[in-house]
Motif scaffolding. Structure first.
Motif, PDB file in Angstrom:
ATOM      1  N   ASN A  36     122.916  55.987 -80.631  1.00 50.62           N
ATOM      2  CA  ASN A  36     122.658  55.165 -81.797  1.00 50.62           C
ATOM      3  C   ASN A  36     123.934  54.768 -82.539  1.00 50.62           C
ATOM      4  O   ASN A  36     123.969  53.733 -83.190  1.00 50.62           O
ATOM      5  CB  ASN A  36     121.728  55.908 -82.759  1.00 50.62           C
ATOM      6  CG  ASN A  36     120.337  56.074 -82.185  1.00 50.62           C
ATOM      7  OD1 ASN A  36     119.851  55.203 -81.498  1.00 50.62           O
ATOM      8  ND2 ASN A  36     119.720  57.208 -82.433  1.00 50.62           N
ATOM      9  N   ALA A 136     116.958  54.007 -85.094  1.00 48.26           N
ATOM     10  CA  ALA A 136     115.934  54.737 -84.351  1.00 48.26           C
ATOM     11  C   ALA A 136     115.601  56.028 -85.087  1.00 48.26           C
ATOM     12  O   ALA A 136     116.489  56.749 -85.528  1.00 48.26           O
ATOM     13  CB  ALA A 136     116.428  55.047 -82.940  1.00 48.26           C
ATOM     14  N   SER A 155     112.426  44.671 -80.714  1.00 48.37           N
ATOM     15  CA  SER A 155     112.889  46.034 -80.474  1.00 48.37           C
ATOM     16  C   SER A 155     114.120  45.962 -79.591  1.00 48.37           C
ATOM     17  O   SER A 155     114.086  45.359 -78.521  1.00 48.37           O
ATOM     18  CB  SER A 155     111.795  46.868 -79.807  1.00 48.37           C
ATOM     19  OG  SER A 155     112.262  48.167 -79.526  1.00 48.37           O
ATOM     20  N   ARG A 157     117.285  48.035 -77.574  1.00 49.95           N
ATOM     21  CA  ARG A 157     117.654  49.301 -76.972  1.00 49.95           C
ATOM     22  C   ARG A 157     119.134  49.255 -76.585  1.00 49.95           C
ATOM     23  O   ARG A 157     119.689  48.179 -76.376  1.00 49.95           O
ATOM     24  CB  ARG A 157     116.804  49.584 -75.726  1.00 49.95           C
ATOM     25  CG  ARG A 157     115.319  49.746 -76.019  1.00 49.95           C
ATOM     26  CD  ARG A 157     115.056  51.037 -76.779  1.00 49.95           C
ATOM     27  NE  ARG A 157     113.646  51.306 -76.941  1.00 49.95           N
ATOM     28  CZ  ARG A 157     112.947  50.942 -78.022  1.00 49.95           C
ATOM     29  NH1 ARG A 157     113.537  50.261 -78.988  1.00 49.95           N
ATOM     30  NH2 ARG A 157     111.674  51.244 -78.126  1.00 49.95           N
TER      31      ARG A 157
END
Length: 202
Positions: A36, A136, A155, A157
């Motif tokens: 993250n 997240a 979303s 990633r």
């Protein structure tokens, strides 16, 4: 001014320590995952402090602090920029990223004050939409945004290239180079003179 005597102002260059504390808060909210915050963890706190100064000097970014109206103590942070909702739609939006309120100062109106400042900034830029990024694991932030009328947009990633190469079966990048070079050397090896005399290279 907001309830609880909270106001919003631009962050100052001498507030790097407060900025770093807010980043730590964000990291805890995301579970501290390296995925993250890869640059934060790789660059160290000195690099992050330098990044803070760069953000303050960037005219396309605004680092806002929600502060106590009496003591001027920072309670929360948000970073504003202008962007497009997507490369296809092209609709101009204001992005509010790294929205965080220190845990001990929550429920005083700091988050709502930051949102109000972001909405005003968007109106000044004649943008009809505000997009907020959430780390997240930021369940509390998601609940807060839902109460204000925000819905899901996309979303995203993140993965390291090393991980992606492994899961795609691409092998180790460092081992690809020598194999290619060996093939090139084999294909460009000089042809023996005997074969040339017999016409073997034709």
């Amino acid at each position: 001014m907001w309830r609880g005597n909270v106001r919003v102002r631009p962050a100052r260059v001498d507030e790097a320590a407060e900025f770093l504390a807010f980043v730590d808060e964000l990291r805890r909210a995301s579970g501290g995952s390296r995925a993250n915050y890869p640059r934060t963890l790789a660059g160290g706190r000195e690099g992050l402090a330098s990044r803070f100064v760069m953000l303050l000097e960037n005219p396309e970014r605004k680092v806002l602090f929600a502060v106590d109206g009496d003591t001027d103590r920072p309670l929360g942070m948000g970073i504003l920029s202008q962007d497009e909702v997507s490369v296809l739609a092209g609709t101009p939006v204001v992005m509010l990223s790294h929205l965080v309120v220190a845990e001990q100062h929550r429920r005083r109106g700091a988050g709502r004050a930051l949102m109000a400042a972001a909405a005003t900034y968007a109106e000044d830029l004649e943008c009809d939409y505000l997009v907020v990024g959430v780390t997240a694991g930021g369940r509390e932030a998601l609940r807060f945004l839902a109460r204000l009328g925000f819905g899901p947009l996309a979303s995203r990633r993140i993965a390291s290239i090393a991980t992606l190469r492994h899961t795609l079966g691409m092998g180790d990048h460092g081992s690809d180079g020598p194999r290619v070079r060996r093939r090139v050397r084999m294909l460009t090896r000089p042809v023996p003179m005997q074969r040339l005399r017999r016409g073997g290279a034709a």
